[in-house]
Design a protein around this motif. Structure first.
Motif, short mmCIF file in Angstrom:
data_model
loop_
_atom_site.label_atom_id
_atom_site.label_comp_id
_atom_site.label_asym_id
_atom_site.label_seq_id
_atom_site.Cartn_x
_atom_site.Cartn_y
_atom_site.Cartn_z
N UNK A 162 0.82 -1.21 0.00
CA UNK A 162 0.00 0.00 0.00
C UNK A 162 0.85 1.26 0.00
N UNK A 163 2.00 1.23 0.67
CA UNK A 163 2.84 2.42 0.86
C UNK A 163 4.25 2.14 0.37
N UNK A 164 4.61 2.57 -0.85
CA UNK A 164 5.97 2.33 -1.36
C UNK A 164 7.01 3.14 -0.60
N UNK A 169 10.16 8.35 1.14
CA UNK A 169 11.35 9.18 0.88
C UNK A 169 10.95 10.59 0.47
N UNK A 170 9.90 10.73 -0.34
CA UNK A 170 9.48 12.05 -0.78
C UNK A 170 8.88 12.88 0.35
N UNK A 171 8.30 12.23 1.34
CA UNK A 171 7.59 12.95 2.39
C UNK A 171 8.38 13.07 3.69
N UNK A 172 9.70 12.83 3.65
CA UNK A 172 10.46 12.80 4.90
C UNK A 172 10.48 14.17 5.58
N UNK A 173 10.48 15.27 4.78
CA UNK A 173 10.50 16.60 5.41
C UNK A 173 9.21 16.85 6.19
N UNK A 207 13.17 6.52 10.18
CA UNK A 207 14.25 6.17 9.25
C UNK A 207 14.42 4.66 9.15
N UNK A 208 14.29 3.96 10.27
CA UNK A 208 14.37 2.50 10.23
C UNK A 208 13.21 1.93 9.42
N UNK A 213 11.36 -0.58 4.38
CA UNK A 213 10.51 -0.48 3.19
C UNK A 213 11.35 -0.44 1.93
N UNK A 214 12.47 0.28 1.95
CA UNK A 214 13.35 0.37 0.78
C UNK A 214 13.95 -0.99 0.45
#
Length: 219
Positions: A162-164, A169-173, A207-208, A213-214
């Motif tokens: 459901x969540x790549x 990574x794009x929403x980390x900020x 981050x973990x 996920x990565x």
């Protein structure tokens, strides 16, 4: 079996209710050194009712290994092998993280009580309802406990497709800003140390979760 464990935990919680109340009352005692502050019961049965509520909350926490095992035992036959691995993995990670978050909330709530009560003038009296005060502490503890479990939810959503990891990574900020705002709201201490004590572990957990996920998406 779950009901028997809950009843036994509630009895133990009732016996431990006085030490628990001493821990909860400690910030009020410290506040009373500089102003008139006290916990009050609005009705005659207020003290007994509060002991029963504390016993119930403690019973749910103390008996959680038993009723969680019973719940899993009921659900497991209806799950596939993959779903069963995800369910057991989620609980194995979520339970200790939730406990760590609740412990952090218990360490932080005295700072919150001192700061929020400090907005009143030293000439004023802080007459606090014991029932509402315990509800306030419980909400703080549960909020921090749930916040520490959210990274595990992100991992489960990724494993389910459901969540790549690219979305994380794009929403980390945005996530980091949300973590800092959450920590600032629940740790309104005069110094920044309390806020960072919550924000840094939550950021590390995010981050973990992103790393897991990565790796999963790459595989």
């Amino acid at each position: 079996r779950a009901a028997v464990a809950l009843a036994a935990g509630a009895v133990a919680g009732f016996l431990l209710s006085e030490p628990i109340l001493e821990v909860l009352r400690a910030p009020i005692v410290e506040l009373a050194a500089s102003r008139d502050a006290s916990l009050n019961y609005e009705v005659v049965t207020g003290a007994f009712d509060l002991r029963l509520r504390i016993a119930l909350y403690a019973g749910i926490a103390l008996s959680s290994p038993v009723w969680l095992a019973e719940l899993l035992g009921f659900l497991a036959p209806g799950l596939t092998g993959r779903e069963r691995r995800y369910a057991f993995g989620f609980l194995a990670a979520a339970v200790p993280l939730f406990a760590a978050g609740c412990a952090a909330g218990l360490m932080l709530f005295p700072h919150m009580v001192s700061l929020l009560a400090g907005f009143a003038s030293s000439e004023d009296s802080s007459v606090l309802s014991a029932s509402e005060y315990v509800d306030f502490v419980l909400k703080v503890v549960l909020a921090t406990g749930i916040a520490f479990v959210l990274p595990v939810v992100l991992v489960v959503l990724n494993l389910l497709g459901i969540l790549p990891a690219a979305t994380l990574a794009r929403s980390w900020r945005v996530v980091v800003i949300a973590i800092v705002l959450f920590s600032a709201m629940f740790t309104p201490a005069a110094d920044l140390l309390s806020m960072f004590l919550i924000a840094l572990p939550m950021t590390a957990l995010f981050l973990v979760a992103w790393l897991i996920a990565w790796l999963h998406d790459g595989r």
